[in-house]
Each structure stands twice: as C-alpha cells, then as structure tokens.
Write a protein that holds these residues in place. Structure first.
Motif, PDB file in Angstrom:
ATOM      1  N   GLU A  54      -5.341   0.161  17.634  1.00 32.94           N
ATOM      2  CA  GLU A  54      -5.868   0.399  18.975  1.00 32.94           C
ATOM      3  C   GLU A  54      -5.762  -0.768  19.939  1.00 32.94           C
ATOM      4  OE1 GLU A  54      -9.727   2.410  19.413  1.00 32.94           O
ATOM      5  OE2 GLU A  54      -9.206   3.293  17.461  1.00 32.94           O
ATOM      6  N   ARG A  55      -6.397  -1.895  19.596  1.00 34.20           N
ATOM      7  CA  ARG A  55      -6.382  -2.986  20.547  1.00 34.20           C
ATOM      8  C   ARG A  55      -5.378  -4.056  20.175  1.00 34.20           C
ATOM      9  NH1 ARG A  55     -11.759  -3.148  19.946  1.00 34.20           N
ATOM     10  NH2 ARG A  55     -12.494  -1.199  20.829  1.00 34.20           N
ATOM     11  N   GLY A  56      -4.590  -3.794  19.137  1.00 36.86           N
ATOM     12  CA  GLY A  56      -3.614  -4.787  18.710  1.00 36.86           C
ATOM     13  C   GLY A  56      -2.204  -4.365  19.075  1.00 36.86           C
ATOM     14  N   VAL A  57      -1.255  -4.956  18.353  1.00 38.51           N
ATOM     15  CA  VAL A  57       0.151  -4.653  18.584  1.00 38.51           C
ATOM     16  C   VAL A  57       0.452  -3.230  18.114  1.00 38.51           C
ATOM     17  CG1 VAL A  57       2.478  -5.229  17.794  1.00 38.51           C
ATOM     18  CG2 VAL A  57       0.852  -7.048  18.378  1.00 38.51           C
ATOM     19  N   THR A  58       1.206  -2.503  18.919  1.00 36.53           N
ATOM     20  CA  THR A  58       1.640  -1.182  18.478  1.00 36.53           C
ATOM     21  C   THR A  58       2.935  -1.346  17.690  1.00 36.53           C
ATOM     22  OG1 THR A  58       0.893  -0.533  20.661  1.00 36.53           O
ATOM     23  CG2 THR A  58       1.845   1.176  19.268  1.00 36.53           C
ATOM     24  N   LEU A  59       2.912  -0.870  16.458  1.00 39.37           N
ATOM     25  CA  LEU A  59       4.086  -0.989  15.603  1.00 39.37           C
ATOM     26  C   LEU A  59       4.954   0.255  15.742  1.00 39.37           C
ATOM     27  CD1 LEU A  59       2.296  -2.267  12.383  1.00 39.37           C
ATOM     28  CD2 LEU A  59       3.489  -3.642  14.082  1.00 39.37           C
ATOM     29  N   SER A  60       6.240   0.099  15.499  1.00 38.47           N
ATOM     30  CA  SER A  60       7.125   1.265  15.485  1.00 38.47           C
ATOM     31  C   SER A  60       6.875   2.054  14.209  1.00 38.47           C
ATOM     32  CB  SER A  60       8.577   0.808  15.537  1.00 38.47           C
ATOM     33  OG  SER A  60       8.972   0.341  14.265  1.00 38.47           O
ATOM     34  N   GLY A  61       7.337   3.296  14.200  1.00 38.78           N
ATOM     35  CA  GLY A  61       7.145   4.146  13.027  1.00 38.78           C
ATOM     36  C   GLY A  61       7.678   3.505  11.754  1.00 38.78           C
ATOM     37  N   GLY A  62       8.875   2.924  11.862  1.00 35.58           N
ATOM     38  CA  GLY A  62       9.497   2.300  10.694  1.00 35.58           C
ATOM     39  C   GLY A  62       8.712   1.093  10.201  1.00 35.58           C
ATOM     40  N   GLN A  63       8.163   0.317  11.143  1.00 38.89           N
ATOM     41  CA  GLN A  63       7.376  -0.857  10.748  1.00 38.89           C
ATOM     42  C   GLN A  63       6.083  -0.454  10.048  1.00 38.89           C
ATOM     43  OE1 GLN A  63       7.143  -2.638  14.640  1.00 38.89           O
ATOM     44  NE2 GLN A  63       8.774  -4.108  14.175  1.00 38.89           N
ATOM     45  N   LYS A  64       5.443   0.566  10.587  1.00 43.66           N
ATOM     46  CA  LYS A  64       4.220   1.072   9.953  1.00 43.66           C
ATOM     47  C   LYS A  64       4.508   1.512   8.525  1.00 43.66           C
ATOM     48  CE  LYS A  64       1.835   3.217  13.779  1.00 43.66           C
ATOM     49  NZ  LYS A  64       1.517   4.522  14.302  1.00 43.66           N
ATOM     50  N   GLN A  65       5.607   2.236   8.365  1.00 44.68           N
ATOM     51  CA  GLN A  65       5.943   2.737   7.029  1.00 44.68           C
ATOM     52  C   GLN A  65       6.150   1.602   6.051  1.00 44.68           C
ATOM     53  OE1 GLN A  65       9.160   5.480   7.156  1.00 44.68           O
ATOM     54  NE2 GLN A  65       8.017   6.966   8.364  1.00 44.68           N
ATOM     55  N   ARG A  66       6.824   0.540   6.523  1.00 44.30           N
ATOM     56  CA  ARG A  66       7.090  -0.562   5.595  1.00 44.30           C
ATOM     57  C   ARG A  66       5.812  -1.309   5.238  1.00 44.30           C
ATOM     58  NH1 ARG A  66      12.001  -3.275   8.486  1.00 44.30           N
ATOM     59  NH2 ARG A  66      11.487  -1.855  10.182  1.00 44.30           N
ATOM     60  N   ILE A  67       4.870  -1.390   6.186  1.00 47.81           N
ATOM     61  CA  ILE A  67       3.575  -1.999   5.846  1.00 47.81           C
ATOM     62  C   ILE A  67       2.843  -1.131   4.820  1.00 47.81           C
ATOM     63  CG2 ILE A  67       1.269  -2.542   6.754  1.00 47.81           C
ATOM     64  CD1 ILE A  67       2.628  -3.632   9.232  1.00 47.81           C
ATOM     65  N   ALA A  68       2.951   0.187   5.013  1.00 46.33           N
ATOM     66  CA  ALA A  68       2.319   1.099   4.052  1.00 46.33           C
ATOM     67  C   ALA A  68       2.962   0.968   2.676  1.00 46.33           C
ATOM     68  CB  ALA A  68       2.422   2.537   4.542  1.00 46.33           C
ATOM     69  N   ILE A  69       4.276   0.751   2.650  1.00 45.35           N
ATOM     70  CA  ILE A  69       4.954   0.572   1.360  1.00 45.35           C
ATOM     71  C   ILE A  69       4.469  -0.718   0.700  1.00 45.35           C
ATOM     72  CG2 ILE A  69       7.193   0.159   0.253  1.00 45.35           C
ATOM     73  CD1 ILE A  69       8.433   1.985   2.450  1.00 45.35           C
ATOM     74  N   ALA A  70       4.353  -1.784   1.498  1.00 42.68           N
ATOM     75  CA  ALA A  70       3.846  -3.055   0.957  1.00 42.68           C
ATOM     76  C   ALA A  70       2.431  -2.882   0.406  1.00 42.68           C
ATOM     77  CB  ALA A  70       3.864  -4.126   2.045  1.00 42.68           C
ATOM     78  N   ARG A  71       1.625  -2.104   1.116  1.00 43.86           N
ATOM     79  CA  ARG A  71       0.244  -1.862   0.693  1.00 43.86           C
ATOM     80  C   ARG A  71       0.195  -1.139  -0.647  1.00 43.86           C
ATOM     81  NH1 ARG A  71      -3.256   0.772   5.200  1.00 43.86           N
ATOM     82  NH2 ARG A  71      -2.191   2.685   4.673  1.00 43.86           N
ATOM     83  N   ALA A  72       1.152  -0.224  -0.867  1.00 46.78           N
ATOM     84  CA  ALA A  72       1.185   0.491  -2.145  1.00 46.78           C
ATOM     85  C   ALA A  72       1.762  -0.377  -3.245  1.00 46.78           C
ATOM     86  CB  ALA A  72       1.989   1.782  -2.008  1.00 46.78           C
ATOM     87  N   LEU A  73       2.735  -1.221  -2.880  1.00 48.00           N
ATOM     88  CA  LEU A  73       3.419  -2.023  -3.909  1.00 48.00           C
ATOM     89  C   LEU A  73       2.575  -3.186  -4.407  1.00 48.00           C
ATOM     90  CD1 LEU A  73       7.139  -2.158  -2.743  1.00 48.00           C
ATOM     91  CD2 LEU A  73       6.052  -0.706  -4.464  1.00 48.00           C
ATOM     92  N   ILE A  74       1.636  -3.647  -3.574  1.00 48.54           N
ATOM     93  CA  ILE A  74       0.894  -4.850  -3.950  1.00 48.54           C
ATOM     94  C   ILE A  74       0.061  -4.622  -5.211  1.00 48.54           C
ATOM     95  CG2 ILE A  74      -1.201  -4.500  -2.573  1.00 48.54           C
ATOM     96  CD1 ILE A  74      -0.943  -7.513  -1.847  1.00 48.54           C
ATOM     97  N   LYS A  75      -0.315  -3.366  -5.478  1.00 49.02           N
ATOM     98  CA  LYS A  75      -1.072  -3.140  -6.719  1.00 49.02           C
ATOM     99  C   LYS A  75      -0.149  -2.873  -7.902  1.00 49.02           C
ATOM    100  CE  LYS A  75      -2.239   1.542  -5.158  1.00 49.02           C
ATOM    101  NZ  LYS A  75      -3.314   2.459  -4.859  1.00 49.02           N
ATOM    102  N   ASN A  76       1.148  -2.967  -7.675  1.00 48.12           N
ATOM    103  CA  ASN A  76       2.141  -2.796  -8.734  1.00 48.12           C
ATOM    104  C   ASN A  76       1.851  -1.559  -9.583  1.00 48.12           C
ATOM    105  OD1 ASN A  76       4.342  -3.271 -10.302  1.00 48.12           O
ATOM    106  ND2 ASN A  76       3.384  -4.890 -11.535  1.00 48.12           N
ATOM    107  N   PRO A  77       1.833  -0.387  -8.956  1.00 46.64           N
ATOM    108  CA  PRO A  77       1.439   0.812  -9.693  1.00 46.64           C
ATOM    109  C   PRO A  77       2.561   1.310 -10.593  1.00 46.64           C
ATOM    110  CG  PRO A  77       2.140   1.420  -7.497  1.00 46.64           C
ATOM    111  CD  PRO A  77       2.278  -0.064  -7.583  1.00 46.64           C
ATOM    112  N   ARG A  78       2.164   1.920 -11.718  1.00 45.24           N
ATOM    113  CA  ARG A  78       3.163   2.473 -12.625  1.00 45.24           C
ATOM    114  C   ARG A  78       3.748   3.777 -12.042  1.00 45.24           C
ATOM    115  NH1 ARG A  78       5.160  -0.219 -15.046  1.00 45.24           N
ATOM    116  NH2 ARG A  78       3.811  -0.974 -16.704  1.00 45.24           N
ATOM    117  N   ILE A  79       2.918   4.436 -11.237  1.00 47.11           N
ATOM    118  CA  ILE A  79       3.316   5.732 -10.677  1.00 47.11           C
ATOM    119  C   ILE A  79       3.304   5.641  -9.151  1.00 47.11           C
ATOM    120  CG2 ILE A  79       2.672   8.184 -10.508  1.00 47.11           C
ATOM    121  CD1 ILE A  79       0.947   7.258 -13.195  1.00 47.11           C
TER     122      ILE A  79
END
Ligand code: ADP
Length: 553
Positions: A444-469
């Motif tokens: 909201e009050r910060g930088v607006t990210l592009s769709g692709g950038q948001k997705q990559r942050i979401a991927i990083a968020r999922a990968l950081i816990k190193n999930p098996r699935i």
C-alpha cells in the motif's frame, strides 16, 4: 418467481432469528474474575457516594433553616452560625466528588481491561477457525464482532455498574448519557453496513425506545406533580410553622435526585438488553472449536521425509456448498522428486486438490497420505510450515519490507538465508537494485512491485523453508515474456529435488512435467507425459486444441 424470492427471504430471516445466541455467563466470568477486586471496590465507592447523596439534601435543609431563621429574626451572628453547616456540606460535596470519580475510574479500568482481553481472545479464536468458517462468514461481520460488539458490551457493562449507584441516588448523570449517545451512534453506523442486522436491531430499539419514552414521560409527570404538591402543601405547613423551609428544601432536592435516577434506570434497561446480545455474539465465537486444529499430531523427521503423497478414493464438497460435488472417487499419486501437473476445465476442482493437501479442508471420504501417514494424524502446523511450500502465483505480500516478506516463510531465518532464497528465486538482483534494497517496504504505502517481481518474492518465501513438497498454483493471467522467463527459470530451479504439484490454469508452462493429469467430473481421466497424452488424442489434446484456437482469436 416473486413468491420463491419471498419465501427465501423469510427463510433467511428465520435462520437469523434462530441464530441469535444466548449469553454465556461462564465465559463472561473467565474475563470478569481477574477484575473482581477492582469491581468490588468500585461498587463500594459507588454505594458510599450514594449514601452521601442521601445526606446532602438533609444538610442542605439544615443550611436553609439557618438562613430562614435569620430572615425572620435578624439576630445573632449569621456568618458564625452558618459556617458549621456550610463547611460540613462543602466537605460532603468534596467527598462525594472524590468517591464518584474514584468509582468511575475503577469502572472504566475494569471495562477496558475486560474488553481488551475479550478482543485478544476473540481474535485468537477467530484466526484458528477452519477455512470453511471463513467461506461461510463475511470478514466484515467478524471485524464487527471484534470492534463494535466488544465496544457495545463494554460500554453497557460500565453503564450497568455505574447505574447500581445511580439507582440509589447518585447525582452525576453525565457519564451514563455520554455512553448511551455513543451506543446509539454505533447502531447507526452498523445500519449502513449490515442491512440484514438492521431490521432486527431497529425493531428491538424501537420497542425499547417506546418503553423508555413511556416510562420517562410518566415518571416525569409523576415527579413533577410531587414537586408541585410539595410546594403547594408544604407551603401551607410552613405558614402554620409545622414545617421548616429547610425540610421542604431537603425534600425538593431529594425528589429531584430520585427523578434523575429513574430516568437513568430506563436508559439502563435498554442498554442491558443491547449489551447482553452484543456479549452473546462475542462469546459465541470464542467458544467455537475448529474441526481442524492448528497444532498437534506427529511430524516426520525432515531427513527421513521423502514426500510420497497419495490421494485415495477422495470425495469432497465445500461445506458452504453441500450437494455440489467437487471431487468424487478421486485417486492420485505424487511420487517423490517428480513434478505432477493437474490440468482441466476451470472450476473443475484443481485448486481444491491443493487445498486438501494443505489440509485447509478435510475430505468427506477417502484418505490422503504423506509417506504412508494419514495427513489427519500429522501436525498441521508442521505440514504447512515445514513440509509443504505453497506458491500461489497471484501472491499476497504484506505491507512490510522485502526482507520480512521473505522471512515470513521461516521466521527464524538469518539475513544470509534470506539472500540465498532470493538468489534461488531470481529475485536478489532486482531487490538490490531498489534504493533501500531488502528494506524496501512493499504494498500500500511502499513500492509497487510488478507481477513478476511479486511472484519471485513469493517463490523466495516458499523456498526459504526448504520444503520437501512444493505446490504451485499457477497464475491464471500471463505475464509479459521477459518476466515469464525469469519466473519460469526460478520455478525450474525450485522444483528440482522436490515433490511438486502444479495446478495448471494454462497449458503452455507444464509440458515438461513428469506426469500430466487431466481432471474432469471430479476425478483423473487421463495421465501421462505431454507426448503420450498428445498421441492418445483424448481430453488433453482436446484442451490443447481449444487453447490454440482461443489464442488465435
Ligand atoms: P479450478 O482450480 O479447477 O478452477 P476450484 O478447485 O477452484 O477449480 O473449484 C472447484 C469448484 O468448487 C468450483 O465449482 C468452485 O466454484 C467451487 N469452490 C471453490 N472454492 C470454493 C469455496 N471456498 N467455497 C465453495 N465453493 C468453492
């Protein structure tokens, strides 16, 4: 048509009326108990103030008698005689004021603390409810529970107690009236937002209002008559020296106090009714137990976890839509380290498969196993927090820094781990190009990210816990070619060495999947690699053809 609409409306009304919950005294006591001593002190002070209030008219009468005596006799030292009763009266006024503010302070403390504890506990119990609960309940209605219902309960609670004192004759009415006005203002705000609830509350308030009006009108007339009668009859007593002017004054002041008290009691009555129903609504949700707990159950040591998943004979419909069968006799195996993509018509139940694996819902029939364990026996927080990474490609980022958004996947991650995850997700480069780097606030009050950038942050968020699935719920809309490549690249890296379930809303991105499953009418109709399925010329090749013609249009 009209008739059907009317009967539906009636049915809804009946449901709403039936739904009005009962006040739960047991839960109330849990919150009230810690404040008991402050509450008792408040009651003591209030009663004290009330007793003083009974004395004040008498003292006033004494004073008036001295004055009257001097107007008649003009003898002796007036100031000397009047000083005693005047000082005593002044003392009483001061003491009464102190006690009044004392009990009001204590009561607001009790009210605020009870309300704060209630809000916290209500929030905790709301947040742990089943996803199905949120399907069925509008978020707005729950926020309302959290704010105005608790507020209403609190203010009537405070008012009720302060009226205990008022009923016995405490003079100060400002507090109570302020609260009553505020409660009414809240009603009117609710009116705008929740049309259905409006009918109910307005009907109730109307009858309450009539009751209050009649009661007040009658008591006013009665009390004014008493005042008039007092002066009329009392005057003749005074003329005959049977009654002193002071006694008349005492009676007059006392009767006014009684009048104010009665007026307050009638407002109080309405407030109690409203407060009880607000409290009941709040408590109703507090005692609600979710069917799927947040914690509890076994967890598999991560070094032993292979990520072998099996759906057997699953039947499922959403609790909010009984009768609408989404999955029926559904079977699916996700072999370890393989990527399985589910394709099919939109609305066919693909995302539902992911929701069942995350245990957002339990299936009506059948069993889902992870490494041979029924997922119902597995700790849901371990399952969601450690075993499965969920990447929704229309991701939700929180209004905080990029760093915190990625760390959300693993709260105790070091900065270095965050950088590593971002690198793996093709996000490190663009993040470090921001002026504030990882401290950039998004949303909201910060930088607006592009769709692709948001997705990559979401991927990083999922990968950081190193999930098996890994579950990838694909975006329904395409990105521009360059972002698409960056995201796809990140995903290819993310999927290696993991059991992956791709919910494919488009077909172009999943041709390299090990296994493609076609979901139709609630279960898997076709299964195989892209080439085998194309050769088969069945449902899959049909879907591909249809998508091509759509793209050409
Ligand atoms: P897909 O992912 O294949 O597009 P979904 O699994 O999202 O399909 O939906 C399958 C069916 O279940 C649809 O008819 C959809 O309307 C319904 N549905 C999805 N989510 C919910 C929900 N939370 N509550 C009720 N019905 C739902």
């Amino acid at each position: 048509e009209m008739k059907r609409y009317n009967s539906q409306k009636k049915e809804l009304k009946v449901q709403l009326l039936e739904k009005e919950p009962e006040f739960n005294w047991k839960v109330f006591w849990i919150f009230f108990n810690p404040q008991l001593s402050a509450f008792l002190a408040a009651v003591l002070l209030a009663v004290g103030a009330a007793i003083l209030n009974i004395h004040i008219p008498l003292m006033l009468g004494e004073l008036v008698n001295v004055v009257a005596q001097f107007t008649r006799e003009h003898a002796g030292n007036y100031l000397c005689e009047v000083k005693g009763p005047a000082l005593r009266l002044l003392g009483l006024y001061g003491l009464q004021g102190l006690m009044t503010s004392g009990y009001i302070i204590l009561l607001s403390r009790v009210g605020e603390r009870v309300a704060a504890e209630m809000r916290k506990s209500l929030f905790v119990s709301l947040v742990r409810q089943d996803i199905a609960f949120f399907d069925a309940n509008k978020t707005g209605r729950m926020v309302n529970r959290l704010t105005s219902d608790v507020q209403e309960f609190k203010s009537s609670f405070k008012m009720v107690i302060s009226q205990v004192a008022r009923a016995t004759g405490v003079a100060d009415e400002a507090l109570g009236n302020v609260r009553a006005v505020r409660a009414f203002a809240m009603e009117s705000r609710e009116t705008e937002l929740y049309t259905v609830e409006v009918d109910k509350s307005s009907r109730m308030n109307e009858s309450l209002g009539i009751g209050i009006a009649v009661f007040q009108g009658l008591s006013n007339v009665a009390l004014n008559c008493i005042v008039l009668g007092t002066i009329y009859i009392g005057g003749s007593f005074i003329a005959n020296n049977d009654l002193s002017a002071g006694d008349l004054m005492s009676f007059y002041v006392a009767s006014q106090t009684v009048q104010r008290s009665l007026a307050n009691i009638s407002i109080l009555f309405g407030q109690v009714v409203r407060g009880m129903s607000a409290g009941a609504r709040v408590f109703e949700h507090m005692v609600l137990e979710p069917t799927i707990p947040l914690k509890g159950g076994i967890s598999i040591p991560l070094n032993l976890l292979t990520g072998h998943i099996k759906f057997s004979n699953i039947s499922f419909n959403y609790p909010t839509r009984p009768g609408h069968v989404v999955l029926k006799d559904f079977d699916l195996v996700l072999p370890p380290y393989k990527t399985v993509a589910i394709v099919g018509e939109s609305g066919g139940g693909k995302s539902t498969v992911a929701a069942l694996l995350e245990r957002f819902y339990d299936p009506d029939n059948g069993i889902i196993t992870l490494d041979g364990h029924d997922i119902k026996s597995i700790d849901p927080s371990w399952l969601r927090g450690n075993a499965i990474g969920f990447i929704s490609q229309e991701p939700v980022l929180f209004g905080t820094s990029v760093m915190e958004n990625i760390r959300f996947g693993k709260p105790d991650a070091t900065d270095k781990e965050v950088y590593e995850a971002a690198k793996m997700a093709n996000a490190h480069h663009f993040i470090t190009n921001f002026p504030d780097g990882y401290n950039t606030v998004v949303g909201e009050r910060g930088v607006t990210l592009s769709g692709g950038q948001k997705q990559r942050i979401a991927i990083a968020r999922a990968l950081i816990k190193n999930p098996r699935i890994l579950i990838l719920d694909e975006a329904t809309s395409a990105l521009d070619a360059e972002s698409e490549r960056a995201v796809q690249d990140a995903l290819d890296r993310a999927t290696s060495g993991r059991t992956v379930l791709i919910i494919a809303h488009r077909l172009s991105t999943i041709q390299n999947a090990d296994i493609i499953c076609v979901l139709s009418n609630g279960n898997i109709k076709e299964m195989g690699s892209h080439e085998t399925l194309l050769k088969k010329e069945g449902l899959y090749s049909e879907l591909i053809k249809r998508q091509r013609t759509n793209e050409q249009k």
